[in-house]
Design a protein around this motif. Structure first.
Motif, PDB file in Angstrom:
ATOM      1  N   ASP A  64     -38.315 -53.499  76.561  1.00  0.00           N
ATOM      2  CA  ASP A  64     -39.278 -54.411  75.801  1.00  0.00           C
ATOM      3  C   ASP A  64     -38.740 -55.872  75.958  1.00  0.00           C
ATOM      4  O   ASP A  64     -37.525 -56.025  75.904  1.00  0.00           O
ATOM      5  CB  ASP A  64     -39.737 -53.848  74.493  1.00  0.00           C
ATOM      6  CG  ASP A  64     -40.960 -54.223  74.025  1.00  0.00           C
ATOM      7  OD1 ASP A  64     -41.613 -54.981  74.588  1.00  0.00           O
ATOM      8  OD2 ASP A  64     -41.148 -54.407  72.739  1.00  0.00           O
ATOM      9  N   LYS A  65     -39.795 -56.589  75.599  1.00  0.00           N
ATOM     10  CA  LYS A  65     -39.428 -58.040  75.800  1.00  0.00           C
ATOM     11  C   LYS A  65     -40.101 -58.690  74.398  1.00  0.00           C
ATOM     12  O   LYS A  65     -41.242 -58.158  74.181  1.00  0.00           O
ATOM     13  CB  LYS A  65     -40.248 -58.795  77.068  1.00  0.00           C
ATOM     14  CG  LYS A  65     -39.202 -58.545  78.328  1.00  0.00           C
ATOM     15  CD  LYS A  65     -39.726 -59.341  79.461  1.00  0.00           C
ATOM     16  CE  LYS A  65     -38.927 -59.170  80.636  1.00  0.00           C
ATOM     17  NZ  LYS A  65     -37.771 -59.553  80.607  1.00  0.00           N
ATOM     18  N   VAL A  66     -39.503 -59.542  73.703  1.00  0.00           N
ATOM     19  CA  VAL A  66     -39.853 -60.257  72.683  1.00  0.00           C
ATOM     20  C   VAL A  66     -39.597 -61.689  73.053  1.00  0.00           C
ATOM     21  O   VAL A  66     -38.343 -61.971  73.348  1.00  0.00           O
ATOM     22  CB  VAL A  66     -39.029 -59.993  71.451  1.00  0.00           C
ATOM     23  CG1 VAL A  66     -39.653 -60.973  70.272  1.00  0.00           C
ATOM     24  CG2 VAL A  66     -39.778 -58.501  71.142  1.00  0.00           C
ATOM     25  N   HIS A  67     -40.557 -62.748  73.128  1.00  0.00           N
ATOM     26  CA  HIS A  67     -40.333 -64.081  73.229  1.00  0.00           C
ATOM     27  C   HIS A  67     -39.854 -64.912  72.058  1.00  0.00           C
ATOM     28  O   HIS A  67     -40.323 -64.668  71.100  1.00  0.00           O
ATOM     29  CB  HIS A  67     -41.774 -64.659  73.824  1.00  0.00           C
ATOM     30  CG  HIS A  67     -41.366 -65.970  74.491  1.00  0.00           C
ATOM     31  ND1 HIS A  67     -40.885 -66.976  73.745  1.00  0.00           N
ATOM     32  CD2 HIS A  67     -41.565 -66.609  75.786  1.00  0.00           C
ATOM     33  CE1 HIS A  67     -40.759 -68.358  74.677  1.00  0.00           C
ATOM     34  NE2 HIS A  67     -41.110 -67.873  75.991  1.00  0.00           N
ATOM     35  N   VAL A  68     -38.591 -65.583  72.076  1.00  0.00           N
ATOM     36  CA  VAL A  68     -38.058 -66.309  70.991  1.00  0.00           C
ATOM     37  C   VAL A  68     -39.119 -67.363  70.514  1.00  0.00           C
ATOM     38  O   VAL A  68     -39.674 -68.141  71.353  1.00  0.00           O
ATOM     39  CB  VAL A  68     -36.677 -66.711  71.098  1.00  0.00           C
ATOM     40  CG1 VAL A  68     -36.653 -67.999  72.206  1.00  0.00           C
ATOM     41  CG2 VAL A  68     -36.084 -67.169  70.197  1.00  0.00           C
ATOM     42  N   VAL A  69     -39.147 -67.570  69.227  1.00  0.00           N
ATOM     43  CA  VAL A  69     -39.965 -68.613  68.754  1.00  0.00           C
ATOM     44  C   VAL A  69     -38.951 -69.260  67.676  1.00  0.00           C
ATOM     45  O   VAL A  69     -39.061 -68.618  66.572  1.00  0.00           O
ATOM     46  CB  VAL A  69     -41.331 -68.199  68.162  1.00  0.00           C
ATOM     47  CG1 VAL A  69     -42.227 -69.098  67.610  1.00  0.00           C
ATOM     48  CG2 VAL A  69     -42.441 -67.491  69.114  1.00  0.00           C
TER      49      VAL A  69
END
Length: 202
Positions: free
Chosen positions: A75-80
């Motif tokens: 899975d992917k989570v975009h850093v913020v």
């Protein structure tokens, strides 16, 4: 004679134990444990990345191959953590929410190319928006308002994950919501896959 056989058996058992121990990932060397104070549970294998990160772009195919090696999706989570990464996350999730799973890898690769392509910021933004439109055609069934709300939910979740895991470098690979793989300690993709598999069983 029996004593010699017993010593031989013990020797091989000790040797096998040492080899087996050496094959196990070592905390602080191959991975670190993160005590993330969050109610969010990540997918078993989650990559935290950023569209503007050149290392993330260059390692994109490595993660595709790694998913095949470990025989499960990543899975992917975009850093913020600031305004630019929040904008990139909004672009990523605006497409991800609508793109079919089998096209998600291709979409992500093309979006990387658009965000990190040539030209000024306006040109790159237009290229990114064109990429999103190309992959999300035929979405007439969903209202714009619903899409905006869903995108905001995903970006807020990404922001919470970024803070909880104190992400200071991307890409990061999180296993079972608590182990972060340290890439520099691994010599090959096979080594990384071995560590991931071992941590999944922990």
């Amino acid at each position: 004679m029996k004593t010699n056989k017993l010593l031989t058996v013990v020797f091989w058992m000790l040797l096998a134990a040492q080899v087996n121990a050496a094959a196990k990932p070592i905390e602080g060397v191959h991975y670190e444990t993160v005590d993330a104070a969050t109610d969010i549970t990540l997918a078993p294998v989650t990559e935290i990345f950023a569209l503007g990160c050149h290392a993330c772009h260059s390692l994109e195919q490595l993660f595709v191959r790694l998913a095949q090696r470990i025989e499960q999706p990543i899975d992917k989570v975009h850093v913020v953590y600031n305004r630019p990464t929040e904008m990139q996350a909004s672009m990523y999730y605006s497409g991800r929410l609508l793109v079919s799973p089998e096209k998600l890898d291709a979409f992500t690769t093309d979006l990387f190319d658009a965000v990190q392509g040539g030209g000024n910021a306006e040109v790159r933004l237009n290229d990114a928006m064109d990429t999103i439109r190309r992959y999300t055609q035929g979405d007439e069934g969903k209202t714009a308002q619903r899409n905006i709300k869903a995108i905001k939910t995903e970006v807020d979740r990404a922001k919470q994950i970024s803070a909880a895991y104190k992400v200071n470098a991307v890409p990061s690979l999180v296993i079972n919501s608590k182990y972060v793989v340290l890439f520099q300690a691994h010599k090959s993709e096979e080594d990384i896959a071995s560590t991931v598999k071992a941590l999944l069983e922990t």
